[in-house]
Design a protein around this motif. Sequence first.
Motif, PDB file in Angstrom:
ATOM      1  N   UNK A  17      33.972  27.423  37.119  1.00 48.85           N
ATOM      2  CA  UNK A  17      34.891  26.465  38.107  1.00 48.85           C
ATOM      3  C   UNK A  17      36.371  26.017  38.390  1.00 48.85           C
ATOM      4  N   UNK A  18      37.113  26.762  36.957  1.00 50.35           N
ATOM      5  CA  UNK A  18      38.719  26.017  37.175  1.00 50.35           C
ATOM      6  C   UNK A  18      39.226  27.132  38.407  1.00 50.35           C
ATOM      7  N   UNK A  19      38.122  28.658  38.513  1.00 53.08           N
ATOM      8  CA  UNK A  19      38.617  29.387  39.824  1.00 53.08           C
ATOM      9  C   UNK A  19      39.027  28.915  40.605  1.00 53.08           C
ATOM     10  N   UNK A  20      37.441  28.419  41.046  1.00 49.09           N
ATOM     11  CA  UNK A  20      37.391  27.826  42.609  1.00 49.09           C
ATOM     12  C   UNK A  20      37.715  26.147  43.068  1.00 49.09           C
ATOM     13  N   UNK A  21      37.952  25.879  41.436  1.00 46.90           N
ATOM     14  CA  UNK A  21      38.894  24.953  41.455  1.00 46.90           C
ATOM     15  C   UNK A  21      40.281  25.236  42.061  1.00 46.90           C
ATOM     16  N   UNK A  22      41.316  25.943  41.748  1.00 44.16           N
ATOM     17  CA  UNK A  22      42.799  26.607  41.763  1.00 44.16           C
ATOM     18  C   UNK A  22      42.389  26.473  43.348  1.00 44.16           C
ATOM     19  N   UNK A  23      41.238  27.495  43.594  1.00 44.94           N
ATOM     20  CA  UNK A  23      41.368  27.588  44.842  1.00 44.94           C
ATOM     21  C   UNK A  23      41.280  26.819  45.602  1.00 44.94           C
ATOM     22  N   UNK A  52      50.070  27.522  40.461  1.00 45.18           N
ATOM     23  CA  UNK A  52      48.358  27.287  41.319  1.00 45.18           C
ATOM     24  C   UNK A  52      48.636  29.468  42.007  1.00 45.18           C
ATOM     25  N   UNK A  53      49.470  29.984  42.839  1.00 42.51           N
ATOM     26  CA  UNK A  53      49.293  31.108  43.135  1.00 42.51           C
ATOM     27  C   UNK A  53      49.204  32.033  41.990  1.00 42.51           C
ATOM     28  N   UNK A  54      50.303  31.864  40.527  1.00 39.62           N
ATOM     29  CA  UNK A  54      50.557  32.400  39.570  1.00 39.62           C
ATOM     30  C   UNK A  54      49.620  32.582  38.852  1.00 39.62           C
ATOM     31  N   UNK A  55      48.904  30.921  38.721  1.00 37.93           N
ATOM     32  CA  UNK A  55      47.292  30.920  37.824  1.00 37.93           C
ATOM     33  C   UNK A  55      46.382  31.770  37.899  1.00 37.93           C
ATOM     34  N   UNK A  56      46.092  31.167  39.197  1.00 39.82           N
ATOM     35  CA  UNK A  56      44.576  32.370  40.268  1.00 39.82           C
ATOM     36  C   UNK A  56      44.782  34.205  39.621  1.00 39.82           C
ATOM     37  N   UNK A  57      46.185  34.558  39.660  1.00 37.52           N
ATOM     38  CA  UNK A  57      46.416  35.195  39.611  1.00 37.52           C
ATOM     39  C   UNK A  57      46.009  35.208  37.698  1.00 37.52           C
ATOM     40  N   UNK A  58      46.256  35.069  36.993  1.00 39.22           N
ATOM     41  CA  UNK A  58      46.081  35.271  35.424  1.00 39.22           C
ATOM     42  C   UNK A  58      44.497  35.020  35.672  1.00 39.22           C
ATOM     43  N   UNK A  59      44.177  34.254  35.922  1.00 41.83           N
ATOM     44  CA  UNK A  59      42.272  33.982  35.409  1.00 41.83           C
ATOM     45  C   UNK A  59      42.001  35.188  36.815  1.00 41.83           C
ATOM     46  N   UNK A  60      42.555  35.775  37.409  1.00 37.44           N
ATOM     47  CA  UNK A  60      41.611  37.116  37.895  1.00 37.44           C
ATOM     48  C   UNK A  60      41.864  37.960  36.641  1.00 37.44           C
TER      49      UNK A  60
END
Length: 168
Positions: A17-23, A52-60
Amino acid sequence: MATEKTLNDLFLDTLKDIYFAEKQILKALPKMARAAQSEEGKAGFLKHRDETEAQIERLEQVFEMLGKAARGKTCEAIQGIIAEGEEIMEEYKGTAALDAGLIASAQAVEHYEIARYGTLMAWAKQLGLNEAIPLLDANLKEEIATDQKLTALGEAAANPKASKQAAE
């Protein structure tokens, strides 16, 4: 008989959910930057895009720890919040109230993210996903800092400008 869902399942669903949201947020931030009238607002939205790009990388990285593919799950809540922001951009374009509305929209996004990251951290602790905790915590701290910056920007510039025009 359906298998019983667990906290592990809920953690993964919420992570998706949060991954989708960040994208989705990553796509919305440049639009908000273009719409913002103040230079501070434009710069703030662009800076948050980089965060946000860095946050997506952390989620990955968290997905990788779980041995799962980094995949989003449609988040209607964030879609609704972003749609409200787009509505404000259309309805208040060219007005002194636009930046105040953009800040309010951005804070709605931040508050959603803060809630999600706080929950994910609590569940990660409960599930013993200790390696995920610092990654989620870094995202949470950035979201809280962004919310505070938005409040300061609103109080210092956007809200007074909007209320000054209303009084005239």
